[in-house]
Design a protein around this motif. Structure first.
Motif, PDB file in Angstrom:
ATOM      1  N   UNK A 143      30.838  14.340 -41.576  1.00  0.00           N
ATOM      2  CA  UNK A 143      31.137  13.361 -40.513  1.00  0.00           C
ATOM      3  C   UNK A 143      30.113  13.349 -39.394  1.00  0.00           C
ATOM      4  N   UNK A 144      29.658  14.556 -38.976  1.00  0.00           N
ATOM      5  CA  UNK A 144      28.680  14.588 -37.881  1.00  0.00           C
ATOM      6  C   UNK A 144      27.347  13.972 -38.299  1.00  0.00           C
ATOM      7  N   UNK A 145      26.974  14.148 -39.590  1.00  0.00           N
ATOM      8  CA  UNK A 145      25.742  13.538 -40.116  1.00  0.00           C
ATOM      9  C   UNK A 145      25.869  12.018 -40.136  1.00  0.00           C
ATOM     10  N   UNK A 146      27.044  11.556 -40.558  1.00  0.00           N
ATOM     11  CA  UNK A 146      27.280  10.099 -40.580  1.00  0.00           C
ATOM     12  C   UNK A 146      27.175   9.533 -39.179  1.00  0.00           C
ATOM     13  N   UNK A 147      27.757  10.224 -38.226  1.00  0.00           N
ATOM     14  CA  UNK A 147      27.738   9.755 -36.837  1.00  0.00           C
ATOM     15  C   UNK A 147      26.290   9.690 -36.310  1.00  0.00           C
ATOM     16  N   UNK A 148      25.480  10.712 -36.635  1.00  0.00           N
ATOM     17  CA  UNK A 148      24.091  10.720 -36.180  1.00  0.00           C
ATOM     18  C   UNK A 148      23.296   9.589 -36.812  1.00  0.00           C
ATOM     19  N   UNK A 149      23.585   9.286 -38.082  1.00  0.00           N
ATOM     20  CA  UNK A 149      22.890   8.182 -38.746  1.00  0.00           C
ATOM     21  C   UNK A 149      23.247   6.848 -38.121  1.00  0.00           C
ATOM     22  N   UNK A 150      24.520   6.691 -37.760  1.00  0.00           N
ATOM     23  CA  UNK A 150      24.953   5.441 -37.106  1.00  0.00           C
ATOM     24  C   UNK A 150      24.260   5.297 -35.758  1.00  0.00           C
ATOM     25  N   UNK A 151      24.202   6.391 -35.009  1.00  0.00           N
ATOM     26  CA  UNK A 151      23.540   6.346 -33.704  1.00  0.00           C
ATOM     27  C   UNK A 151      22.053   6.012 -33.855  1.00  0.00           C
ATOM     28  N   UNK A 152      21.427   6.583 -34.898  1.00  0.00           N
ATOM     29  CA  UNK A 152      20.006   6.336 -35.142  1.00  0.00           C
ATOM     30  C   UNK A 152      19.753   4.857 -35.439  1.00  0.00           C
ATOM     31  N   UNK A 153      20.602   4.275 -36.269  1.00  0.00           N
ATOM     32  CA  UNK A 153      20.425   2.854 -36.617  1.00  0.00           C
ATOM     33  C   UNK A 153      20.667   1.940 -35.426  1.00  0.00           C
ATOM     34  N   UNK A 195       4.924  20.734 -37.433  1.00  0.00           N
ATOM     35  CA  UNK A 195       5.392  20.281 -38.743  1.00  0.00           C
ATOM     36  C   UNK A 195       6.536  19.295 -38.550  1.00  0.00           C
ATOM     37  N   UNK A 196       6.794  18.506 -39.568  1.00  0.00           N
ATOM     38  CA  UNK A 196       7.887  17.545 -39.504  1.00  0.00           C
ATOM     39  C   UNK A 196       9.221  18.259 -39.317  1.00  0.00           C
ATOM     40  N   UNK A 197       9.356  19.440 -39.925  1.00  0.00           N
ATOM     41  CA  UNK A 197      10.602  20.209 -39.803  1.00  0.00           C
ATOM     42  C   UNK A 197      10.807  20.678 -38.366  1.00  0.00           C
ATOM     43  N   UNK A 198       9.743  21.230 -37.752  1.00  0.00           N
ATOM     44  CA  UNK A 198       9.867  21.766 -36.392  1.00  0.00           C
ATOM     45  C   UNK A 198      10.126  20.675 -35.369  1.00  0.00           C
ATOM     46  N   UNK A 199       9.384  19.559 -35.459  1.00  0.00           N
ATOM     47  CA  UNK A 199       9.577  18.511 -34.461  1.00  0.00           C
ATOM     48  C   UNK A 199      10.934  17.830 -34.628  1.00  0.00           C
ATOM     49  N   UNK A 200      11.426  17.767 -35.861  1.00  0.00           N
ATOM     50  CA  UNK A 200      12.753  17.187 -36.093  1.00  0.00           C
ATOM     51  C   UNK A 200      13.813  18.018 -35.412  1.00  0.00           C
ATOM     52  N   UNK A 201      13.720  19.349 -35.548  1.00  0.00           N
ATOM     53  CA  UNK A 201      14.686  20.255 -34.915  1.00  0.00           C
ATOM     54  C   UNK A 201      14.615  20.131 -33.405  1.00  0.00           C
ATOM     55  N   UNK A 202      13.404  20.087 -32.866  1.00  0.00           N
ATOM     56  CA  UNK A 202      13.234  20.013 -31.411  1.00  0.00           C
ATOM     57  C   UNK A 202      13.817  18.729 -30.821  1.00  0.00           C
ATOM     58  N   UNK A 203      13.700  17.644 -31.562  1.00  0.00           N
ATOM     59  CA  UNK A 203      14.167  16.341 -31.060  1.00  0.00           C
ATOM     60  C   UNK A 203      15.582  15.998 -31.507  1.00  0.00           C
ATOM     61  N   UNK A 204      16.199  16.888 -32.277  1.00  0.00           N
ATOM     62  CA  UNK A 204      17.553  16.621 -32.733  1.00  0.00           C
ATOM     63  C   UNK A 204      17.640  15.525 -33.781  1.00  0.00           C
ATOM     64  N   UNK A 205      16.623  15.441 -34.634  1.00  0.00           N
ATOM     65  CA  UNK A 205      16.571  14.423 -35.678  1.00  0.00           C
ATOM     66  C   UNK A 205      16.595  15.081 -37.049  1.00  0.00           C
ATOM     67  N   UNK A 206      16.940  14.313 -38.054  1.00  0.00           N
ATOM     68  CA  UNK A 206      16.734  14.793 -39.412  1.00  0.00           C
ATOM     69  C   UNK A 206      15.266  14.571 -39.770  1.00  0.00           C
TER      70      UNK A 206
END
Length: 330
Positions: free
Chosen positions: A3-13, A37-48
């Motif tokens: 559910x939390x992943x779905x919510x983040x995807x909705x917010x992203x869109x 790296x894409x992994x590190x910056x994603x974590x820092x920005x709260x993104x997948x």
């Protein structure tokens, strides 16, 4: 999906345009400027990682991020990419030139580009080459030790009947010397007086061994000749001026590997071709790299013929000539 992943995807869109652009800038800065790296910056920005990758792609697509290729050698990457798309080439090497530039300077620039391209191929065991003014210029622009131990084989006959200018038939030796390798020569005329003589020599074990090897090397490099009165085939005594004019009337636009071709890359004179020794033009289409080198507007029609026929999958030329070639393809 959680559910939390779905919510983040909705917010992203549903991000606002302003917030999306701000995130694109943050992702791009971390990726390109801070080498994260894409992994590190994603974590820092709260993104997948997918979201971060998507933002980076959008940044390039919208022009927020522009990637500029700036080679250390004089080349034109933008025009090269356009040329490759237009003609379906594996690669194009295009050096700057202008319409008022001396022909010798243009040839030298193209030769330097060709030498650097060949050296940049890395370790190659063998290469097949033609002879002539263009390839002589390339040989002289090869970096020292460009390919240590390389075996160089001539693709067509090279013995001159006569000579009225600088030597242009020792190209294989020059290539081999620059690479501290060896040269396999074809010590026979490019064009014989009789087809039967050529056919007989092709059966000689020494000559046939060279021809067989020339037919098998995966990388070949050759000059493209124009229909001009001072062509190397005329200066070398193989073709008279009268024969040159006759070939032009039959539709010849130039020559490659001592074979005269028309606008579609077809042989214009089968009888003359039957007296010409070397690899077939058809075999150029099967090589891993078939590299054509040509400088100057006078060679436009001959180059275009080679492109149409698929005899080259890499072209090395100058800016003015490349733009002229693109006109009918635009």
């Amino acid at each position: 999906m959680k559910p939390d992943r779905i919510e983040r995807d909705i917010q992203f869109r549903n991000l606002s345009a302003e917030r999306r652009e701000q995130l694109m800038i943050q992702v791009a800065k971390r990726y390109y400027h801070l080498d994260m790296t894409m992994s590190d910056l994603s974590t820092e920005l709260g993104l997948t990682r997918w979201q971060a990758s998507r933002l980076l792609t959008e940044a390039k697509e919208t022009g927020l991020v522009r990637i500029e290729i700036v080679p250390h050698t004089p080349r034109m990457p933008g025009l090269e990419s356009r040329f490759e798309r237009a003609f379906g080439l594996k690669e194009a090497v295009i050096v700057p030139s202008n319409a008022d530039q001396d022909e010798g300077l243009v040839l030298d620039a193209v030769a330097r580009g060709a030498g650097q391209y060949l050296a940049g191929l890395g370790k190659i065991p063998a290469i097949g080459i033609s002879w002539g003014r263009t390839m002589t210029a390339v040989a002289r622009r090869l970096p020292p030790y460009w390919n240590e131990g390389v075996e160089v084989v001539l693709l067509n006959g090279s013995m001159n009947v006569r000579s009225t200018g600088p030597q242009t038939n020792n190209v294989a030796e020059l290539f081999a010397s620059a690479g501290r390798g060896s040269a396999m020569l074809l010590p026979v005329p490019a064009i014989f007086g009789h087809a039967a003589t050529k056919a007989a020599l092709e059966q000689d074990p020494t000559i046939s061994a060279v021809l067989d090897f020339a037919a098998s090397v995966p990388i070949i490099c050759f000059g493209i000749g124009a229909m001009v009165p001072d062509s190397v085939l005329i200066q070398s005594g193989y073709v008279s001026l009268d024969e040159h004019e006759r070939l032009k009337r039959k539709g010849a636009v130039g020559d490659i590997l001592s074979r005269y071709i028309d606008a579609e890359g077809e042989i214009v004179d089968p009888e003359l071709d039957a007296r010409t020794i070397g690899i077939s033009l058809e075999s150029c289409r099967t090589r891993t790299l078939s590299i054509g080198v040509a400088a100057g507007l006078a060679k436009r029609d001959a180059i275009l013929s080679c492109l149409r026929a698929g005899y080259v999958n890499v072209l090395i030329t100058d800016e003015v000539t490349a733009l002229a070639l693109l006109e009918p393809a635009s």
